[in-house]
Structure formats: structure tokens, C-alpha cells
Write an enzyme that holds these catalytic residues in place. Structure first.
Site, PDB file in Angstrom:
ATOM      1  N   HIS A  40      29.735  51.785 -36.300  1.00 24.67           N
ATOM      2  CA  HIS A  40      28.784  51.380 -35.033  1.00 24.67           C
ATOM      3  C   HIS A  40      27.624  50.789 -35.869  1.00 24.67           C
ATOM      4  O   HIS A  40      26.800  51.174 -35.258  1.00 24.67           O
ATOM      5  CB  HIS A  40      28.767  52.341 -34.192  1.00 24.67           C
ATOM      6  CG  HIS A  40      28.253  52.169 -33.175  1.00 24.67           C
ATOM      7  ND1 HIS A  40      28.984  52.474 -31.631  1.00 24.67           N
ATOM      8  CD2 HIS A  40      27.094  51.111 -32.417  1.00 24.67           C
ATOM      9  CE1 HIS A  40      28.377  51.888 -30.798  1.00 24.67           C
ATOM     10  NE2 HIS A  40      27.294  51.235 -31.170  1.00 24.67           N
ATOM     11  N   ASN A  98      34.247  47.235 -24.146  1.00 28.90           N
ATOM     12  CA  ASN A  98      32.908  47.542 -23.650  1.00 28.90           C
ATOM     13  C   ASN A  98      32.330  46.774 -22.850  1.00 28.90           C
ATOM     14  O   ASN A  98      32.170  45.174 -23.171  1.00 28.90           O
ATOM     15  CB  ASN A  98      31.821  47.785 -25.099  1.00 28.90           C
ATOM     16  CG  ASN A  98      32.601  48.563 -26.091  1.00 28.90           C
ATOM     17  OD1 ASN A  98      33.625  49.611 -25.785  1.00 28.90           O
ATOM     18  ND2 ASN A  98      31.892  48.745 -27.052  1.00 28.90           N
ATOM     19  N   GLU A 125      32.445  46.677 -31.691  1.00 30.86           N
ATOM     20  CA  GLU A 125      31.743  45.395 -31.143  1.00 30.86           C
ATOM     21  C   GLU A 125      31.407  44.527 -32.479  1.00 30.86           C
ATOM     22  O   GLU A 125      30.516  44.110 -32.758  1.00 30.86           O
ATOM     23  CB  GLU A 125      30.559  45.645 -30.365  1.00 30.86           C
ATOM     24  CG  GLU A 125      30.633  46.331 -29.145  1.00 30.86           C
ATOM     25  CD  GLU A 125      29.531  46.646 -28.387  1.00 30.86           C
ATOM     26  OE1 GLU A 125      28.333  46.195 -28.536  1.00 30.86           O
ATOM     27  OE2 GLU A 125      29.617  47.117 -27.234  1.00 30.86           O
ATOM     28  N   TYR A 184      29.282  45.215 -20.213  1.00 31.11           N
ATOM     29  CA  TYR A 184      28.062  45.426 -19.610  1.00 31.11           C
ATOM     30  C   TYR A 184      27.653  44.338 -18.679  1.00 31.11           C
ATOM     31  O   TYR A 184      27.015  44.248 -17.600  1.00 31.11           O
ATOM     32  CB  TYR A 184      27.123  45.315 -20.705  1.00 31.11           C
ATOM     33  CG  TYR A 184      26.992  46.548 -21.532  1.00 31.11           C
ATOM     34  CD1 TYR A 184      26.624  47.689 -21.175  1.00 31.11           C
ATOM     35  CD2 TYR A 184      28.027  46.748 -22.431  1.00 31.11           C
ATOM     36  CE1 TYR A 184      26.753  49.006 -21.752  1.00 31.11           C
ATOM     37  CE2 TYR A 184      28.088  47.872 -23.512  1.00 31.11           C
ATOM     38  CZ  TYR A 184      27.457  49.025 -23.005  1.00 31.11           C
ATOM     39  OH  TYR A 184      27.282  50.393 -23.400  1.00 31.11           O
ATOM     40  N   ARG A 193      32.978  60.399 -27.511  1.00 33.13           N
ATOM     41  CA  ARG A 193      33.304  58.917 -28.504  1.00 33.13           C
ATOM     42  C   ARG A 193      32.096  58.817 -29.183  1.00 33.13           C
ATOM     43  O   ARG A 193      30.986  58.775 -28.678  1.00 33.13           O
ATOM     44  CB  ARG A 193      33.761  57.821 -27.796  1.00 33.13           C
ATOM     45  CG  ARG A 193      33.802  56.744 -28.877  1.00 33.13           C
ATOM     46  CD  ARG A 193      34.297  55.222 -27.931  1.00 33.13           C
ATOM     47  NE  ARG A 193      34.049  54.353 -28.989  1.00 33.13           N
ATOM     48  CZ  ARG A 193      32.947  53.315 -29.083  1.00 33.13           C
ATOM     49  NH1 ARG A 193      32.287  53.150 -27.989  1.00 33.13           N
ATOM     50  NH2 ARG A 193      33.164  52.419 -29.837  1.00 33.13           N
ATOM     51  N   GLU A 246      32.713  51.704 -23.392  1.00 35.58           N
ATOM     52  CA  GLU A 246      31.706  51.815 -23.113  1.00 35.58           C
ATOM     53  C   GLU A 246      31.146  50.865 -21.840  1.00 35.58           C
ATOM     54  O   GLU A 246      31.847  49.877 -21.626  1.00 35.58           O
ATOM     55  CB  GLU A 246      30.645  50.889 -24.124  1.00 35.58           C
ATOM     56  CG  GLU A 246      30.314  51.808 -25.413  1.00 35.58           C
ATOM     57  CD  GLU A 246      29.458  50.856 -26.380  1.00 35.58           C
ATOM     58  OE1 GLU A 246      28.774  50.048 -25.813  1.00 35.58           O
ATOM     59  OE2 GLU A 246      29.719  51.130 -27.512  1.00 35.58           O
TER      60      GLU A 246
HETATM   61  O1  IFM Z   1      23.620  50.640 -27.001  1.00 35.61           O
HETATM   62  C1  IFM Z   1      24.792  49.711 -27.131  1.00 35.61           C
HETATM   63  C2  IFM Z   1      25.756  50.248 -27.984  1.00 35.61           C
HETATM   64  O2  IFM Z   1      25.494  50.317 -29.166  1.00 35.61           O
HETATM   65  C3  IFM Z   1      26.706  48.909 -28.183  1.00 35.61           C
HETATM   66  N1  IFM Z   1      27.105  48.554 -26.814  1.00 35.61           N
HETATM   67  C4  IFM Z   1      26.064  48.016 -25.960  1.00 35.61           C
HETATM   68  C5  IFM Z   1      25.123  49.223 -25.832  1.00 35.61           C
HETATM   69  C6  IFM Z   1      24.039  48.955 -24.875  1.00 35.61           C
HETATM   70  O3  IFM Z   1      23.226  47.664 -25.470  1.00 35.61           O
END
Ligand code: IFM
Length: 448
Positions: free
Chosen positions: A118, A293, A163, A295, A74, A359
């Protein structure tokens, strides 16, 4: 711990974070080029002019992907490489390079997954108002049509916008991301136009992508929200953050309406007069897949004035706190169970299309033997597996990121790659996590 047959194992990157090559192909300037040039904007004073030099070293990177057996890659297309000013005819040298990249991936048996946006908005469009202006969404649709026409005969999987919460709220409210504006009202207009642009781009792609199995998606970044306190105002802070970070996007895309409580919160900064009749129907046109995504969670409490200038328009009194426990290098709490929660929440509340983790990854500064990253990925894949077992229709997982790269306002301080990049020599070296990931995907399973 096996994953379903056909589970897609991938790795992700984005153009602005790895490509460099800003003077190649006739690429125009982006908002991130201009933002990074501002003194103090990037923590370590760097920029992305060279980044991981992927524009020149892309063949090596395709070889790395192939060597690891990664089935899907991706990446994002840089809008200013395709339309240097964000409008007008396609810049064919830019498109030619993406054609070459896609062909090389296909020849290596790697499926391309193309993200259109992006965050690298052509600077000329920002100079004309940026995402707060409706015309930017129309321009995005034209750009989507150009890329769809160029690559639609060979790319099946697409993502329109990555995002949009970050692009709108960090870019136009908090201002810690490009274009660095701190205008709460404009950030909400940007949020709406990013979604509207997604809807228009989806229409454009539907008519230009001819590959069987076509899958058009958008990638959101949900944050399960935890109230860090029991006072009613802490619970309200959590509701507000959940509203802007999660429900605003899910409700618009999957229900065709913005959530009433969030609209009420936002009344402090905007009357939403930029939302026109019919926009929500465009936004909510069905997508074939949804990228999430993940985190971290957000732990939130009420603190007067804490977010007066921050990414929460209309909610000046919310504060994010870090819970006790381990964190990544960026200080983000490691909470893999939040991934299970995110996948199950959207599954249970929204009846979504098939899901992908587009992600997931972590910043750890362990050059080669990155056991913290191995543990992080292992725990998150277990969390993804748990969500599947509980009913989430999760079809694939993309590790963030293939390469160490330019981490936006953090510069190069945070390394997210499973492949190490030596920024002096640009040498690529797979880390322990890359080997671990290769073995996991080869077995389509985790140990034990
Ligand atoms: O690096 C970023 C990415 O561009 C978008 N999602 C989160 C990642 C980590 O911060």
C-alpha cells in the site's frame, strides 16, 4: 435490506497511514518518509512519523475492532519493516510484530486480510529506480514470498497491491504522491511493473499460503467516467480517462492484454518496450477475488493543456470537473450510484472472480456525531446491495477507514475514520458511524 449469508463485513487501514513507529523493529525508510520531508509536499506540512501510533497502540485497535464486532480487518504490511532496504533476508523483528498482530486478531475472532503493498516502497528501491524498473517487481516477489512464509499458516485472505493506478500515476506522472516524480513514460513503466509484480507475488503466495479458503486478490480503484460535455473531444477525453483509470487494469488482469486504444494514446509518451513476452500471462494468472475501492466518479471534459503535468500520461488535454451536488470534505462528489455501476461494469464486461469492496468511505470533519458519514455509508451500502440484486457476485465490504489517519498529500486535514483519533493524546473514540456500522453488520442488513 439483507446481505447474502456469509457476507464479509470489514474495516481497512494501511501501514504508512496509521503505524508510525518508523524507528521500531529496525524498519527502514520508505518513499513516503522521504516525500513528506520535502517542503510543500504535504498540504498541512505534516508527516507520518507518528500517524495514529498504531505500531505501539495496536492492541487497543484490535480491541476497538472486536468491540464493534467487525469480522475482518484489512491492513497492510510495511515492506520497509520486513526488508529495511527492500532486499535480502527478512527482518525478523518486523515480521514478528505482524505475527503478533495476526494472532491477536485471530484470538479476537477477527479475520486478517493482508495487503502486501500500500505504497510504502523501501526508499533504497526507489533510489535504484523505483517501480519504473523491472527489478522492483522481482524484489516485490521476494518480499511476498517472505511474508507469505511468515503468515501463510494463519492468513487466508491476501491482497497483493493496493490501487496500482495511484501508485504509478500519482507517484510518477502527477507527482502529487511519493516519490513525487513527473515522468509520463516512467509512470507507464511503473504501472506495468506493479501489475507484473502482482502476478509474481500471486505465484509466490500460492506456494506459501496453506490456510483453507485461500483467497488472493488485488485491489483496484475504478472510477465510472462521465463525459462533462457533448463535443466529440469531450467524449474522447472520457474515453481516455476511462482507458487509463479502468480498462488498462481490468484488461491486463482479466483478459491478458492492454487495451489497444490506450496503447495508442500512450504512444505519445512511451513505446512500451519494457513489456516483455510472457509478462501479460503472468499478470493475468487467475486471482481468487478482486477488490474494488470506490470513492467517486470522474466527470471529464476536453480542455487544451489542462493535464499537461498530471496523472494522465499521453493525454494532456483532459480536465476533471466537479458536478453540482454534495461533496465530501475533499471536494469529491458524493455519487453512490457509481458504486453500483462499477460493480456491474466489471461483472458484465469482464467475468471477474468474486468481488469485494476493499475500500469505501469519505472524509468528513465531524469529530464524533458524524451523521454525514452515516448517510454516505448507508447510501453506498444500498448501492452495493443494488449491484448484488442485479447480479454482481459481491462477497464483502470494507469501510475506509477504521481510524482517522495520514491522508497522504493531504496530511491530517481529512478524516476518514469511523473511529476518531485525537492526534494530541492518541485517544480513540468510536464515532456515530462506528456504532451505526456495528449495528448494520450485526444484522447483516440495512434498515428499510
Ligand atoms: O486513504 C486512501 C487509501 O490509502 C487508498 N484509497 C483511497 C483512500 C482515501 O483517499
Amino acid at each position: 435490506m439483507r446481505f447474502p449469508d456469509g457476507f464479509v463485513w470489514g474495516a481497512a487501514t494501511s501501514a504508512a497511514q496509521i503505524e508510525g513507529g518508523v524507528d521500531v523493529d529496525g524498519r527502514g525508510p520508505s518513499v513516503w518518509d522521504a516525500f513528506a520531508a520535502r517542503p510543500g509536499a504535504i498540504r498541512d506540512g505534516t508527516d507520518a512519523i507518528v500517524a495514529a501510533d498504531h505500531r505501539r497502540r495496536w492492541r487497543d485497535d484490535v480491541a476497538v475492532l472486536a468491540d464493534l464486532g467487525i469480522a475482518a480487518y484489512r491492513f497492510s504490511v510495511a515492506w520497509p519493516r520486513v526488508q529495511p532496504t527492500g532486499r535480502g533476508a527478512a527482518n525478523e523483528p518486523g515480521l514478528d510484530w505482524y505475527r503478533e498482530l495476526v494472532d491477536a486478531l485471530l484470538a479476537a475472532g477477527i479475520e486478517p486480510v493482508v495487503t502486501l503493498y500500500h505504497w510504502d516502497l523501501p526508499l533504497a528501491l526507489e533510489d535504484a529506480g523505483g517501480w519504473p524498473v523491472r527489478a522492483t517487481a522481482d524484489a516485490f516477489a521476494d518480499y511476498a514470498a517472505l511474508v507469505g512464509k511468515a503468515l501463510g499458516d494463519r492468513v487466508a485472505r491476501w491482497c497483493t497491491v493496493n490501487e496500482p493506478w495511484c501508485a504509478s500515476m500519482l507517484g510518477y506522472a502527477g507527482g502529487q504522491h511519493a516519490p513525487g516524480r513527473q515522468e509520463p513514460d516512467a509512470s507507464v513503466a511503473a504501472a506495468h511493473h506493479l501489475l507484473y509484480g502482482h502476478g509474481l507475488a500471486t505465484e509466490a503466495l500460492r506456494s506459501s499460503v496453506a490456510v483453507p479458503g485461500r483467497e488472493i486478490a488485488i485491489s483496484l480503484n475504478p472510477y465510472p467516467v462521465v463525459a462533462a460535455g457533448e463535443r466529440p473531444e469531450d467524449l474522447d477525453a472520457a474515453r481516455r480517462v476511462d482507458g487509463l483509470a479502468n480498462r488498462w487494469w481490468y484488461d491486463a488482469l482479466l483478459r491478458g492484454a492492454y487495451p489497444k486504444d490506450v496503447v495508442d494514446d500512450l504512444a505519445a509518451v512511451t513505446d512500451l518496450s519494457f513489456v516483455r513476452d510472457g509478462d501479460l500471462a503472468v499478470i493475468a494468472a487467475p486471482v481468487d477475488a478482486l477488490g474494488l475501492n470506490y470513492y467517486r466518479r470522474y466527470h471529464v471534459r476536453h480542455a487544451a493543456g489542462a493535464s499537461a503535468v498530471a496523472e494522465w500520461p499521453g493525454s494532456p488535454d483532459v480536465e476533471l470537473v466537479t458536478p453540482p451536488g454534495p461533496t465530501t470534505d475533499g471536494g469529491w462528489a458524493i455519487e453512490p450510484e457509481g458504486l453500483t455501476e462499477a460493480l456491474l461494469r466489471v461483472t458484465r464486461e469482464y467475468d471477474p472472480p468474486p468481488l469485494y469492496v476493499h475500500e469505501n468511505g469519505a472524509a468528513f470533519d465531524e469529530p464524533f456525531d458524524d451523521q454525514d458519514r452515516v448517510a454516505f455509508l448507508d447510501a453506498h451500502l444500498r448501492a452495493a446491495h443494488a449491484a448484488i440484486a442485479a447480479g454482481a457476485d459481491l462477497r464483502g465490504y470494507f469501510v475506509w477507514s477504521l481510524l482517522d489517519n495520514f491522508e497522504w498529500a493531504e496530511g491530517y486535514r481529512h478524516r476518514f475514520g469511523i473511529v476518531h483519533v485525537d492526534y494530541d493524546t492518541q485517544a480513540r473514540t468510536p464515532k456515530a458511524s462506528a456504532r451505526w456500522y456495528a449495528s448494520t453488520l450485526a444484522h447483516n442488513a440495512l434498515n428499510g
